[in-house]
Write a protein that holds these residues in place. Sequence first.
Motif, PDB file in Angstrom:
ATOM      1  N   SER A  34       0.824  -1.201   0.000  1.00 20.64           N
ATOM      2  CA  SER A  34       0.000   0.000   0.000  1.00 20.64           C
ATOM      3  C   SER A  34       0.871   1.269   0.000  1.00 20.64           C
ATOM      4  CB  SER A  34      -0.951  -0.026   1.195  1.00 20.64           C
ATOM      5  OG  SER A  34      -1.949   0.965   1.059  1.00 20.64           O
ATOM      6  N   ILE A  35       0.234   2.402   0.167  1.00 22.52           N
ATOM      7  CA  ILE A  35       0.896   3.705   0.053  1.00 22.52           C
ATOM      8  C   ILE A  35       1.973   3.844   1.129  1.00 22.52           C
ATOM      9  CG2 ILE A  35       0.571   6.205   0.075  1.00 22.52           C
ATOM     10  CD1 ILE A  35      -2.413   5.625  -0.613  1.00 22.52           C
ATOM     11  N   ARG A  36       3.177   4.141   0.696  1.00 25.99           N
ATOM     12  CA  ARG A  36       4.310   4.301   1.616  1.00 25.99           C
ATOM     13  C   ARG A  36       4.734   5.761   1.676  1.00 25.99           C
ATOM     14  NH1 ARG A  36       7.765   5.486  -2.208  1.00 25.99           N
ATOM     15  NH2 ARG A  36       8.141   4.147  -4.013  1.00 25.99           N
ATOM     16  N   GLU A  37       5.582   6.031   2.651  1.00 33.93           N
ATOM     17  CA  GLU A  37       6.183   7.354   2.724  1.00 33.93           C
ATOM     18  C   GLU A  37       7.117   7.570   1.539  1.00 33.93           C
ATOM     19  OE1 GLU A  37       8.114   7.931   6.454  1.00 33.93           O
ATOM     20  OE2 GLU A  37       6.260   7.747   7.620  1.00 33.93           O
ATOM     21  N   GLN A  38       7.353   8.830   1.194  1.00 32.58           N
ATOM     22  CA  GLN A  38       8.261   9.148   0.098  1.00 32.58           C
ATOM     23  C   GLN A  38       9.704   9.099   0.605  1.00 32.58           C
ATOM     24  OE1 GLN A  38       7.625   9.583  -3.200  1.00 32.58           O
ATOM     25  NE2 GLN A  38       5.548   8.950  -2.622  1.00 32.58           N
ATOM     26  N   PRO A  39      10.560   8.338  -0.072  1.00 32.75           N
ATOM     27  CA  PRO A  39      11.954   8.289   0.366  1.00 32.75           C
ATOM     28  C   PRO A  39      12.688   9.581   0.017  1.00 32.75           C
ATOM     29  CG  PRO A  39      11.683   7.052  -1.660  1.00 32.75           C
ATOM     30  CD  PRO A  39      10.300   7.486  -1.242  1.00 32.75           C
ATOM     31  N   ASP A  47      13.475   0.229   4.912  1.00 35.26           N
ATOM     32  CA  ASP A  47      12.986   0.879   6.126  1.00 35.26           C
ATOM     33  C   ASP A  47      11.871   1.892   5.880  1.00 35.26           C
ATOM     34  OD1 ASP A  47      14.684   2.565   4.740  1.00 35.26           O
ATOM     35  OD2 ASP A  47      15.512   3.507   6.547  1.00 35.26           O
ATOM     36  N   VAL A  48      11.477   2.112   4.626  1.00 30.88           N
ATOM     37  CA  VAL A  48      10.430   3.096   4.324  1.00 30.88           C
ATOM     38  C   VAL A  48       9.065   2.482   4.667  1.00 30.88           C
ATOM     39  CG1 VAL A  48       9.317   4.490   2.545  1.00 30.88           C
ATOM     40  CG2 VAL A  48      11.801   4.182   2.521  1.00 30.88           C
ATOM     41  N   PRO A  49       8.318   3.062   5.609  1.00 28.54           N
ATOM     42  CA  PRO A  49       7.065   2.445   6.068  1.00 28.54           C
ATOM     43  C   PRO A  49       5.847   2.922   5.281  1.00 28.54           C
ATOM     44  CG  PRO A  49       7.571   4.312   7.452  1.00 28.54           C
ATOM     45  CD  PRO A  49       8.690   4.242   6.436  1.00 28.54           C
ATOM     46  N   LEU A  50       4.729   2.274   5.544  1.00 29.51           N
ATOM     47  CA  LEU A  50       3.447   2.766   5.048  1.00 29.51           C
ATOM     48  C   LEU A  50       3.083   4.060   5.762  1.00 29.51           C
ATOM     49  CD1 LEU A  50       1.158  -0.414   4.949  1.00 29.51           C
ATOM     50  CD2 LEU A  50       2.603   0.508   3.120  1.00 29.51           C
ATOM     51  N   THR A  51       2.303   4.879   5.074  1.00 31.56           N
ATOM     52  CA  THR A  51       1.700   6.036   5.721  1.00 31.56           C
ATOM     53  C   THR A  51       0.430   5.590   6.445  1.00 31.56           C
ATOM     54  OG1 THR A  51       0.329   6.558   3.806  1.00 31.56           O
ATOM     55  CG2 THR A  51       2.535   7.535   3.868  1.00 31.56           C
ATOM     56  N   PRO A  52      -0.096   6.397   7.377  1.00 31.55           N
ATOM     57  CA  PRO A  52      -1.396   6.062   7.968  1.00 31.55           C
ATOM     58  C   PRO A  52      -2.486   5.883   6.910  1.00 31.55           C
ATOM     59  CG  PRO A  52      -0.317   7.763   9.257  1.00 31.55           C
ATOM     60  CD  PRO A  52       0.526   7.576   8.016  1.00 31.55           C
TER      61      PRO A  52
END
Length: 226
Positions: A34-39, A47-52
């Motif tokens: 699903s939608i992740r944070e922008q690296p 280590d880049v996680p999903l956003t809420p």
Amino acid sequence: MKNSAILMQLHPALIPSLEQLPSHVPVALVTRHSIREQPANRFAGYDVPLTPEGIELAREWGRCLNRPIVALHSSPVGRCVKTAEAMAEGAGIELPVATHPALVEPGSYVVDLPVAGPYFVKLGPLAFARKHLKNEVRGVLSPQQGAKQLLQHIETSLRQPGTFTVHVTHDTILASFIYFLRRESDIDEAHWPWMLEGAFLWFDEGQVHWLWRGEAGSLHLDQMVE
């Protein structure tokens, strides 16, 4: 109650595809996370996680699925595991998430990271995938070898008819896999998997069948023999 607003972020063919799936066989959903944070750069590390918002979207997509999820498989990368967990929560089930090396790099396609890695960094995901589909990359399994490995993993994971197994992976893996099956190599940005976009696959009478963006296809498994 479904959150219709957030579901608008799914690929528009995804929810309608549910009505096109056969009921007499088990079906696998192979999906990007699903939608992740922008690296900080164009490459999303492990280590880049999903956003809420990404967690909520996965939860709502799980709520939309029209048959039981009976197994969850994932890349060991956190955002993929979290996607699987959120889908299960939305579907109202409690299942362990089994991580599998075929769903992450290196493992499914990349076999020599010191060789393939710098080339990936130089080209970026799309150009790398295009060259891979044309067998122009070193340090990787061929598109056919990689697809065979994934198909074996998917087929052995299937359970009873009328159920889903879910496999959460990454954009480069999903792109190489589905466009090899579709016999496409000249792909561009429009082909690239959306966040949480997936392909539905099932097996019947010696063939693998799939549904991608509302378009059906099939391939005799004996055609996968090199």
